[in-house]
Design an enzyme around this catalytic site. Structure first.
Site, short mmCIF file in Angstrom:
data_model
loop_
_atom_site.label_atom_id
_atom_site.label_comp_id
_atom_site.label_asym_id
_atom_site.label_seq_id
_atom_site.Cartn_x
_atom_site.Cartn_y
_atom_site.Cartn_z
N ASN A 9 -90.90 -21.60 -55.72
CA ASN A 9 -92.18 -20.99 -56.05
C ASN A 9 -92.31 -21.00 -57.58
O ASN A 9 -91.67 -20.18 -58.25
CB ASN A 9 -92.22 -19.55 -55.50
CG ASN A 9 -93.48 -18.82 -55.90
OD1 ASN A 9 -94.40 -19.40 -56.47
ND2 ASN A 9 -93.52 -17.53 -55.62
N TRP A 10 -93.11 -21.92 -58.08
CA TRP A 10 -93.24 -22.03 -59.54
C TRP A 10 -94.06 -20.88 -60.12
O TRP A 10 -94.13 -20.73 -61.33
CB TRP A 10 -93.92 -23.36 -59.91
CG TRP A 10 -93.08 -24.59 -59.66
CD1 TRP A 10 -91.84 -24.66 -59.07
CD2 TRP A 10 -93.42 -25.94 -60.02
NE1 TRP A 10 -91.40 -25.96 -59.04
CE2 TRP A 10 -92.35 -26.77 -59.62
CE3 TRP A 10 -94.52 -26.53 -60.64
CZ2 TRP A 10 -92.36 -28.15 -59.81
CZ3 TRP A 10 -94.53 -27.92 -60.84
CH2 TRP A 10 -93.45 -28.71 -60.43
N LYS A 11 -94.70 -20.10 -59.27
CA LYS A 11 -95.59 -19.01 -59.72
C LYS A 11 -96.60 -19.55 -60.72
O LYS A 11 -96.99 -20.72 -60.61
CB LYS A 11 -94.76 -17.85 -60.28
CG LYS A 11 -93.70 -17.37 -59.27
CD LYS A 11 -93.08 -16.05 -59.63
CE LYS A 11 -92.06 -15.67 -58.56
NZ LYS A 11 -91.43 -14.37 -58.79
N HIS A 97 -97.11 -12.71 -51.06
CA HIS A 97 -96.04 -12.48 -52.04
C HIS A 97 -96.24 -11.09 -52.66
O HIS A 97 -97.38 -10.64 -52.84
CB HIS A 97 -96.10 -13.58 -53.12
CG HIS A 97 -94.88 -13.58 -53.99
ND1 HIS A 97 -94.71 -12.67 -55.00
CD2 HIS A 97 -93.77 -14.35 -53.97
CE1 HIS A 97 -93.52 -12.89 -55.57
NE2 HIS A 97 -92.94 -13.91 -54.97
N GLU A 99 -96.14 -10.12 -55.56
CA GLU A 99 -96.99 -10.13 -56.77
C GLU A 99 -98.46 -10.14 -56.38
O GLU A 99 -99.30 -9.54 -57.06
CB GLU A 99 -96.62 -11.34 -57.64
CG GLU A 99 -95.25 -11.14 -58.29
CD GLU A 99 -94.46 -12.41 -58.54
OE1 GLU A 99 -95.02 -13.50 -58.47
OE2 GLU A 99 -93.24 -12.28 -58.78
N GLU A 169 -88.10 -10.76 -49.53
CA GLU A 169 -87.96 -10.71 -50.99
C GLU A 169 -88.03 -9.25 -51.45
O GLU A 169 -89.13 -8.72 -51.64
CB GLU A 169 -89.10 -11.49 -51.66
CG GLU A 169 -89.14 -12.95 -51.30
CD GLU A 169 -89.80 -13.78 -52.40
OE1 GLU A 169 -89.21 -14.79 -52.79
OE2 GLU A 169 -90.87 -13.39 -52.89
N GLY A 175 -87.03 -11.58 -60.13
CA GLY A 175 -87.10 -11.77 -61.58
C GLY A 175 -86.27 -10.78 -62.38
O GLY A 175 -86.41 -10.68 -63.60
N SER A 215 -83.97 -13.38 -57.36
CA SER A 215 -82.85 -13.74 -58.24
C SER A 215 -81.79 -14.58 -57.52
O SER A 215 -80.59 -14.45 -57.78
CB SER A 215 -82.22 -12.48 -58.86
OG SER A 215 -83.16 -11.82 -59.67
N GLY A 236 -87.67 -18.44 -57.31
CA GLY A 236 -88.65 -18.35 -58.40
C GLY A 236 -88.10 -19.01 -59.65
O GLY A 236 -88.13 -20.24 -59.79
N GLY A 237 -87.56 -18.22 -60.55
CA GLY A 237 -87.10 -18.71 -61.87
C GLY A 237 -86.23 -19.97 -61.79
O GLY A 237 -86.44 -20.92 -62.56
P1 13P Z 1 -86.98 -15.06 -58.74
O1 13P Z 1 -86.11 -16.10 -58.07
O2 13P Z 1 -87.44 -15.45 -60.11
O3 13P Z 1 -86.34 -13.69 -58.69
O4 13P Z 1 -88.31 -14.95 -57.87
C1 13P Z 1 -88.23 -14.85 -56.50
C2 13P Z 1 -89.59 -14.99 -55.94
O5 13P Z 1 -90.44 -14.14 -56.12
C3 13P Z 1 -89.89 -16.22 -55.18
O6 13P Z 1 -91.10 -16.13 -54.52
#
Ligand code: 13P
Length: 252
Positions: A9-11, A97, A99, A169, A175, A215, A236-237
């Site tokens: 997920n590149w967000k 998600h 977010e 999640e 993050g 993470s 994510g990251g």
């Molecule tokens: P991180 O891997 O950056 O913690 O993010 C997880 C995430 O929200 C994937 O959708």
């Protein structure tokens, strides 16, 4: 379709040239390993879907969006419909998600409606659930997850739920560098699978992939993915670094 899955997920990250470089590096990395045991999905921001889709023509991976409208095409400025995604051969779409729940007030009802639009358009939803730190500390996380899963998904029939991927999640792990332990992840994944078994059947529950996100990185992926009910990760990251993302996809 209980498959091993690693989804990136590149967000809301990367400029066009950076996205171009990143997807080329990911495609290059994927070319070098036989990934028949894992489905790799890349979920870039909307404007880069075509770019990522083009890269997926030479190398085997799937393309996902990060959000979808709960409306059909029409006068809904700024929205992207499931039919538009379908017309671009998008395979998956993240829904709900944390977010989006936090910053855009998405409710379980919105999640249910978006899931319906995606399934009508033959796109597999990746539905995110997970508790905040306060909810975990208060011990209410199972109640929260129960309502997110049942209100977001339990209107689906057996065939529809089998096309759906669930991502656990925990918000406190996203993050933050603070990953859930393998025991914490397994406990919640088993809880979700037991809910599916009770609502549908054991056979159906065994066909739904449940991913862990928060993470997850090249160092901890292997022990998380080794858990009985953890079928992969939503990353994510670490999905923004091609080498790390590929290493995670190799962690089964
Ligand atoms: P991180 O891997 O950056 O913690 O993010 C997880 C995430 O929200 C994937 O959708």
């Amino acid at each position: 379709m209980r498959r091993n899955i690693v989804a990136g997920n590149w967000k809301s990250n990367e400029l066009f040239s950076q996205a171009d470089e990143l997807i080329n590096d990911i495609a290059e990395g994927l070319r070098e390993f036989d990934n028949t045991d894992v489905d790799v999905i890349v979920c870039p921001p909307f404007p880069y879907l075509e770019l990522v889709g083009d890269a997926s023509e030479d190398v085997e991976f799937f393309v996902g969006a990060q959000n979808v409208s709960k409306f059909d095409n029409g006068a809904f400025t700024g929205e992207v419909s499931a039919k538009m995604l379908q017309s671009m051969n998008i395979d998956y779409c993240i829904v709900g998600h944390s977010e989006r729940r936090k910053y855009f007030n998405e409710t379980n009802q919105d999640v249910a409606e978006k899931v319906n639009k995606l399934l009508e358009a033959d796109i597999n939803p990746i539905v995110c659930v997970g508790e905040s730190l306060a909810q975990r500390e208060a011990g209410t996380h199972f109640d929260l997850i129960r309502s997110q899963v049942s209100e977001g998904l339990f209107h689906l029939d057996c065939e529809q739920i089998k096309k759906t991927v669930i991502a656990y999640e925990p918000v406190w792990a996203i993050g933050t560098g603070k990953t859930a332990t393998k025991e914490q992840a397994q406990e919640v994944h088993a809880f979700i699978r037991a809910m599916l078994a009770e609502k549908y059947s054991d056979d159906v529950a065994q066909e739904v992939s449940i991913l862990y996100g928060g993470s997850c990185n090249a160092k901890n992926a292997r022990e998380l993915f080794a858990q009985t009910d953890v079928d992969g990760g939503l990353i994510g990251g670490a999905s923004l670094k091609a080498a790390d993302f590929i290493e995670i996809a190799r962690s089964f």
